[in-house]
Design a protein around this motif. Structure first.
Motif: not given
Length: 347
Positions: A42-50, A145-153
């Motif tokens: 499974t591919a999990i893509i984390v974004t600020q929006a979700d 498969a996990l794609t994390t995100f860095k919060g927008v600063d």
């Protein structure tokens, strides 16, 4: 007689323990829990929006062959690490699932596993079970498969004044969740956008009309009429913005020649982004304001300090004790910290 009684008691205790052990040994056919979701690859893509989206990890119960309370725990680690630096995602008793938001998952894994943000990483997931804190068994590993995100600063400000190149555009920092504010110099009239990264591959904010933003990538930029300094505010949750032209910053107060009636203008340096003035002051009060009005004004965080942070729309003022000539500087660039700085240096 007493010895016989003691021997009998010891034998009885040993027999009881053997029975318990046999009972749990019946647990010899232990069947480990089985993860049913997410499925392998499974591919999990984390974004600020979700970030509020929920990930639910489900499994079939373990079988111990006895009636007992089964405790479950969910673990994750980078692929190939054999759970040597694992992160625990949750614990339940006699349950078959753990739920957590994408945002929580992102925080746990970026901090706990030190995953690189904005890039896919292979991680391994397993569910463990135990009874009475013993007889721990683990499910088969599920690799995802996990794609994390860095919060927008910060937000970038690409525009017509610099060739719409986000990588070289100035930025404004985050002041609070979803709120960004800062001063920027635009060298020519035109339009600009806010972007969440130094490129156009992430969230771009264009003109939605009437002070609103849109994330439609094909939308036009926000127009402005004059070259110069602007105070920019953007709310990426409410999708609103403001852009206020700053014709001048000045000093005001009983320590200045204009008293509380008229600002004494400072000079802006385009290369440094600093406003400065060297002038005579008398003993008294000193503040800063923009456009010779009170809509945008700043006081010191501590009235007795000649250097320090400035507070927006604060009623306090800097206390000038000794009359003399001073070089006064305000730094609105936020290159050193989030916030605005002043200094009043006697010559």
């Amino acid at each position: 007689m007493k010895k016989i009684f003691i021997i009998a008691a010891v034998l009885s205790f040993a027999l009881l323990q053997a029975c318990k052990k046999d009972k749990l040994a019946n647990v010899g056919n232990i069947q480990a829990p089985v993860i049913t979701s997410p499925s392998a690859d499974t591919a999990i893509i984390v974004t600020q929006a979700d970030s509020s989206q929920i990930l639910k990890i489900n499994w079939k119960s373990a079988t111990y062959g006895v009636s007992a309370v089964v405790s479950y725990f969910v673990q994750v680690d980078s692929a190939g690490k054999n759970f040597s630096a694992l992160v625990n995602l949750g614990n339940v008793t006699s349950g078959n699932s753990v739920s957590l938001s994408y945002g929580t998952l992102n925080t746990l894994l970026t901090n706990g596993l030190n995953l690189a943000p904005n890039a896919p990483t292979s991680v391994e997931l397993r569910v463990g079970s135990a009874i009475y804190g013993k007889d721990t068994v683990y499910s088969k590993i599920v690799k995802i498969a996990l794609t994390t995100f860095k919060g927008v600063d910060r937000l970038w400000l690409p525009g017509s004044y610099e060739g719409y190149a986000p990588a070289s555009a100035p930025t404004i920092p985050k002041q609070s969740p979803n709120m960004f504010e800062g001063y920027a110099y635009f060298s020519a009239a035109g339009n600009f956008k806010f972007t969440s990264a130094p490129d156009y591959n992430h969230i771009n904010y264009g003109d939605g009309g009437n002070g609103t933003l849109t994330t439609n990538g094909s939308a036009g930029g926000i127009g402005y009429n004059s070259a110069g300094v602007y105070l920019l505010d953007a709310n990426t949750s409410a999708l609103t913005y403001s852009a206020t032209y700053i014709s001048t910053f000045g000093i005001i107060g009983t320590a200045t020649v204009g008293q509380w009636n008229t600002s004494t203008p400072m000079t802006y340096n385009q290369s440094t982004g600093l406003w400065t003035i060297t002038t005579a002051l008398t003993a008294g009060a000193l503040k800063f304001r923009a456009n010779d009005g009170w809509d945008i004004n700043y006081g010191p965080s501590n009235s007795n300090n000649l250097t320090g942070p400035m507070i927006f729309n604060d009623s306090s003022s800097i206390n000038i004790v000794n009359a003399g000539t001073y070089t006064i500087t305000i730094d609105m660039t936020q290159s050193k910290q989030v916030g605005y700085l002043y200094s009043v240096v006697p010559n």
